[in-house]
Design a protein around this motif. Structure first.
Motif, PDB file in Angstrom:
ATOM      1  N   LEU A 317       0.757  -1.302   0.036  1.00  0.00           N
ATOM      2  CA  LEU A 317      -0.118   0.072   0.032  1.00  0.00           C
ATOM      3  C   LEU A 317       0.904   1.069  -0.061  1.00  0.00           C
ATOM      4  N   GLY A 318       0.872   2.033  -1.076  1.00  0.00           N
ATOM      5  CA  GLY A 318       1.236   3.380  -1.049  1.00  0.00           C
ATOM      6  C   GLY A 318       0.166   4.537  -0.878  1.00  0.00           C
ATOM      7  N   MET A 319       0.425   5.463  -0.259  1.00  0.00           N
ATOM      8  CA  MET A 319      -0.583   6.265  -0.072  1.00  0.00           C
ATOM      9  C   MET A 319      -0.007   7.782   0.189  1.00  0.00           C
ATOM     10  N   GLU A 320      -0.923   8.735  -0.395  1.00  0.00           N
ATOM     11  CA  GLU A 320      -0.605  10.141  -0.054  1.00  0.00           C
ATOM     12  C   GLU A 320      -1.729  10.627   0.376  1.00  0.00           C
ATOM     13  N   PHE A 321      -1.737  11.340   1.362  1.00  0.00           N
ATOM     14  CA  PHE A 321      -3.139  12.243   2.258  1.00  0.00           C
ATOM     15  C   PHE A 321      -2.822  13.596   2.071  1.00  0.00           C
ATOM     16  N   SER A 322      -3.894  14.308   1.695  1.00  0.00           N
ATOM     17  CA  SER A 322      -3.978  15.941   1.850  1.00  0.00           C
ATOM     18  C   SER A 322      -5.406  16.184   2.639  1.00  0.00           C
ATOM     19  N   GLY A 323      -5.300  17.217   3.240  1.00  0.00           N
ATOM     20  CA  GLY A 323      -6.378  18.045   3.959  1.00  0.00           C
ATOM     21  C   GLY A 323      -6.186  17.704   5.318  1.00  0.00           C
ATOM     22  N   ASP A 324      -7.528  17.843   5.933  1.00  0.00           N
ATOM     23  CA  ASP A 324      -7.777  17.662   7.435  1.00  0.00           C
ATOM     24  C   ASP A 324      -9.201  17.099   7.398  1.00  0.00           C
ATOM     25  N   GLU A 347     -20.561  19.118   4.578  1.00  0.00           N
ATOM     26  CA  GLU A 347     -21.546  19.669   3.955  1.00  0.00           C
ATOM     27  C   GLU A 347     -21.373  20.000   2.590  1.00  0.00           C
ATOM     28  N   GLY A 348     -20.974  18.856   1.879  1.00  0.00           N
ATOM     29  CA  GLY A 348     -20.796  18.752   0.489  1.00  0.00           C
ATOM     30  C   GLY A 348     -19.499  19.525  -0.231  1.00  0.00           C
ATOM     31  N   ARG A 349     -18.722  19.856   0.850  1.00  0.00           N
ATOM     32  CA  ARG A 349     -17.382  20.424   0.347  1.00  0.00           C
ATOM     33  C   ARG A 349     -16.173  19.468   0.509  1.00  0.00           C
ATOM     34  N   VAL A 350     -15.356  19.278  -0.152  1.00  0.00           N
ATOM     35  CA  VAL A 350     -14.125  18.468  -0.002  1.00  0.00           C
ATOM     36  C   VAL A 350     -13.319  18.991   1.021  1.00  0.00           C
ATOM     37  N   ILE A 351     -12.942  18.480   1.898  1.00  0.00           N
ATOM     38  CA  ILE A 351     -11.900  18.848   2.992  1.00  0.00           C
ATOM     39  C   ILE A 351     -10.789  18.060   2.967  1.00  0.00           C
ATOM     40  N   ALA A 352     -10.585  16.826   2.312  1.00  0.00           N
ATOM     41  CA  ALA A 352      -9.313  15.834   2.644  1.00  0.00           C
ATOM     42  C   ALA A 352      -9.763  14.905   1.479  1.00  0.00           C
ATOM     43  N   GLY A 353      -8.534  14.309   1.016  1.00  0.00           N
ATOM     44  CA  GLY A 353      -8.550  13.214   0.016  1.00  0.00           C
ATOM     45  C   GLY A 353      -7.258  12.453   0.194  1.00  0.00           C
ATOM     46  N   MET A 354      -7.403  11.138  -0.200  1.00  0.00           N
ATOM     47  CA  MET A 354      -6.335  10.118   0.003  1.00  0.00           C
ATOM     48  C   MET A 354      -6.299   9.367  -1.416  1.00  0.00           C
ATOM     49  N   ASN A 355      -4.983   9.397  -2.007  1.00  0.00           N
ATOM     50  CA  ASN A 355      -4.945   8.537  -3.002  1.00  0.00           C
ATOM     51  C   ASN A 355      -4.036   7.443  -2.810  1.00  0.00           C
ATOM     52  N   VAL A 356      -4.620   6.071  -2.976  1.00  0.00           N
ATOM     53  CA  VAL A 356      -3.849   4.965  -2.640  1.00  0.00           C
ATOM     54  C   VAL A 356      -3.599   4.005  -3.653  1.00  0.00           C
ATOM     55  N   ASN A 357      -2.399   3.925  -3.986  1.00  0.00           N
ATOM     56  CA  ASN A 357      -1.862   3.247  -5.291  1.00  0.00           C
ATOM     57  C   ASN A 357      -2.399   4.017  -6.489  1.00  0.00           C
ATOM     58  N   VAL A 358      -2.698   5.222  -6.577  1.00  0.00           N
ATOM     59  CA  VAL A 358      -2.955   6.082  -7.702  1.00  0.00           C
ATOM     60  C   VAL A 358      -2.025   7.270  -7.464  1.00  0.00           C
ATOM     61  N   TRP A 359      -1.425   7.592  -8.556  1.00  0.00           N
ATOM     62  CA  TRP A 359      -0.279   8.631  -8.439  1.00  0.00           C
ATOM     63  C   TRP A 359      -0.678   9.797  -9.356  1.00  0.00           C
ATOM     64  N   ASP A 360      -0.069  10.835  -9.273  1.00  0.00           N
ATOM     65  CA  ASP A 360       0.163  11.961  -9.695  1.00  0.00           C
ATOM     66  C   ASP A 360      -1.321  12.792  -9.792  1.00  0.00           C
ATOM     67  N   VAL A 362      -2.268  14.310  -6.804  1.00  0.00           N
ATOM     68  CA  VAL A 362      -2.230  15.221  -5.386  1.00  0.00           C
ATOM     69  C   VAL A 362      -2.615  16.690  -5.716  1.00  0.00           C
ATOM     70  N   ASP A 363      -2.040  17.131  -6.660  1.00  0.00           N
ATOM     71  CA  ASP A 363      -2.319  18.416  -7.084  1.00  0.00           C
ATOM     72  C   ASP A 363      -3.740  18.649  -7.496  1.00  0.00           C
ATOM     73  N   ASP A 364      -4.423  17.564  -8.170  1.00  0.00           N
ATOM     74  CA  ASP A 364      -5.859  17.855  -8.377  1.00  0.00           C
ATOM     75  C   ASP A 364      -6.762  17.592  -7.138  1.00  0.00           C
ATOM     76  N   ILE A 365      -6.368  16.934  -6.337  1.00  0.00           N
ATOM     77  CA  ILE A 365      -7.146  16.856  -5.045  1.00  0.00           C
ATOM     78  C   ILE A 365      -6.859  17.974  -4.107  1.00  0.00           C
ATOM     79  N   GLN A 366      -5.866  18.436  -4.070  1.00  0.00           N
ATOM     80  CA  GLN A 366      -5.696  19.742  -3.392  1.00  0.00           C
ATOM     81  C   GLN A 366      -6.524  21.007  -3.739  1.00  0.00           C
ATOM     82  N   ARG A 367      -6.500  20.831  -5.236  1.00  0.00           N
ATOM     83  CA  ARG A 367      -7.309  21.917  -5.965  1.00  0.00           C
ATOM     84  C   ARG A 367      -8.696  21.891  -5.454  1.00  0.00           C
ATOM     85  N   LEU A 368      -9.287  20.654  -5.322  1.00  0.00           N
ATOM     86  CA  LEU A 368     -10.604  20.295  -4.967  1.00  0.00           C
ATOM     87  C   LEU A 368     -11.138  20.750  -3.519  1.00  0.00           C
ATOM     88  N   ILE A 369      -9.824  20.537  -2.621  1.00  0.00           N
ATOM     89  CA  ILE A 369      -9.976  21.207  -1.393  1.00  0.00           C
ATOM     90  C   ILE A 369     -10.020  22.764  -1.414  1.00  0.00           C
TER      91      ILE A 369
END
Length: 379
Positions: A317-324, A347-360, A362-369
């Motif tokens: 398992l390789g993982m990257e986590f962003s947010g709170d 309340e319908g808004r993304v506050i955190a995201g975690m990609n597991v064995n899915v790469w490249d 993080v920038d997209d997830i952080q943009r959603l946050i």
């Protein structure tokens, strides 16, 4: 000529010193560390270095000659025992005092300990002791199923040890990820032969084992305490700086005194994105917070609003986590098995995201946050 003193020679302190020079500061830079080792990065201590996959020299932030080349006064094995805010001085453990124009505190955190003979994992020496212990084989009991506990468990299993993890919460990483994603880590560890004892507390560490709250006794050749870390705030508190969970700062990493700054694990800083103060204990915060504090010390306009980021590697398992995740009310998972992205919503808004064995991604997830807008779960 101005003197900037940095107390704490870890990653945040070393990167702050580097940034001061890169930004053209030609005054005196003094970097003071209590450890004898020059500044190093901590993630390898529970990952590649602990597992024997990376060399010792690769953990260090800079080569040994770098500090002299940059005219940075690196003082190792030295403890700062006090700060006199009005006098702009720090007291050292040899009885001397040093004046500063601006001060940065990057004293990090210390692992919480348990009574008895339990190892902790925070320093190079800790990692090397555990590596040797794991290499000897035998039975390992790990108290705590947080990041350090789980990474230690993976390293011990890959070294051939029998591993039991004891955790009072119902899932690993329960406080950080919640039950939904905690179960993923439980499944991975069980599949690799780790005996997870969840919902059970460790009552006492004994000479040759661990006694549980249920009365059961787990025999052990080696016990690891992965029960969290406490920020090293005593120096700041005794000096009269405002302290909460960490040293309180604004978004520019300024403390309650205008000439004193804090960064890294020890800082509890106002985060504009979340509208509250956060204390983040992860590598990326030290890597980016040190340079931000340095620029703030130089009078530059700084708003430190990095999305908290963390990564881990455990077995397959390789993982990257962003947010709170605090305050989330829904988890949406896209993908399956050990190849997915999880989103925490409030309340319908993304506050955190975690990609597991899915790469490249993080920038997209952080943009959603960062977008802050509502996003229907089906999207």
């Amino acid at each position: 000529m101005a003197t900037f003193v940095i107390v704490g020679a870890g990653l945040a302190g070393a990167k702050a010193a580097q940034t001061l020079r890169e930004e053209g500061f030609d005054g005196e830079v003094v970097l003071i560390g209590a450890e004898e080792e020059r500044p190093y990065e901590r993630p390898p201590l529970s990952k590649g270095y602990l597992q024997g996959r990376s060399e010792r020299e690769k953990i260090f932030v800079h080569p040994p000659y770098w500090y002299a080349d940059q005219e940075i006064d690196l003082r190792l094995g030295v403890t700062v025992t006090g700060i006199a805010l009005d006098a702009h001085e720090v007291a050292l453990d040899d009885g001397s005092r040093m004046s500063y124009d601006k001060l940065l505190i990057t004293t990090g955190a210390s692992p919480r300990t348990l009574p008895g003979q339990a190892y902790t994992l925070r320093t190079v020496a800790d990692s090397e002791a555990l590596k040797a212990g794991f290499a000897a084989g035998g039975r390992v009991v790990i108290i705590g199923a947080g990041w350090i506990g789980l990474e230690s468990a993976a390293a011990a299993r890959e070294a051939g040890c029998e591993v039991t993890v004891v955790e009072p919460a119902p899932t690993p990483l329960h406080r950080v990820l919640g039950p939904e994603l905690g179960e993923v880590f439980a499944h991975v560890h069980r599949r690799h032969g780790v005996d997870l004892r969840l919902g059970v507390s460790a009552e006492e560490v004994e000479a040759d084992g661990v006694r549980l709250g249920t009365g059961e006794r787990l025999p052990a050749d080696l016990v690891v305490a992965g029960v969290g870390a406490a920020p090293n705030v005593n120096l700041a508190r005794e000096a009269g700086l405002e302290v909460g969970d960490g040293i309180l700062t604004d978004a520019a990493l300024r403390t309650s005194h205008p000439d004193v700054y804090a960064a890294g694990d020890v800082a509890e800083s106002y985060h504009p994105l979340y509208g509250r103060r956060l204390r983040v204990e992860h590598w990326a915060n030290a890597l980016n917070g040190g340079p931000a504090a340095a620029r703030s010390m130089l009078g530059q306009e700084v708003v430190y609003d990095r999305v908290p980021y963390f990564y881990t590697d455990q077995f397959d398992l390789g993982m990257e986590f962003s947010g709170d995740t605090r305050g989330y009310d829904q988890v949406v998972i896209r993908g399956e098995e050990l190849e997915f992205i999880a989103y925490w919503l409030r309340e319908g808004r993304v506050i955190a995201g975690m990609n597991v064995n899915v790469w490249d991604v993080v920038d997209d997830i952080q943009r959603l946050i960062r977008s802050g807008g509502p996003l229907p779960p089906q999207d």
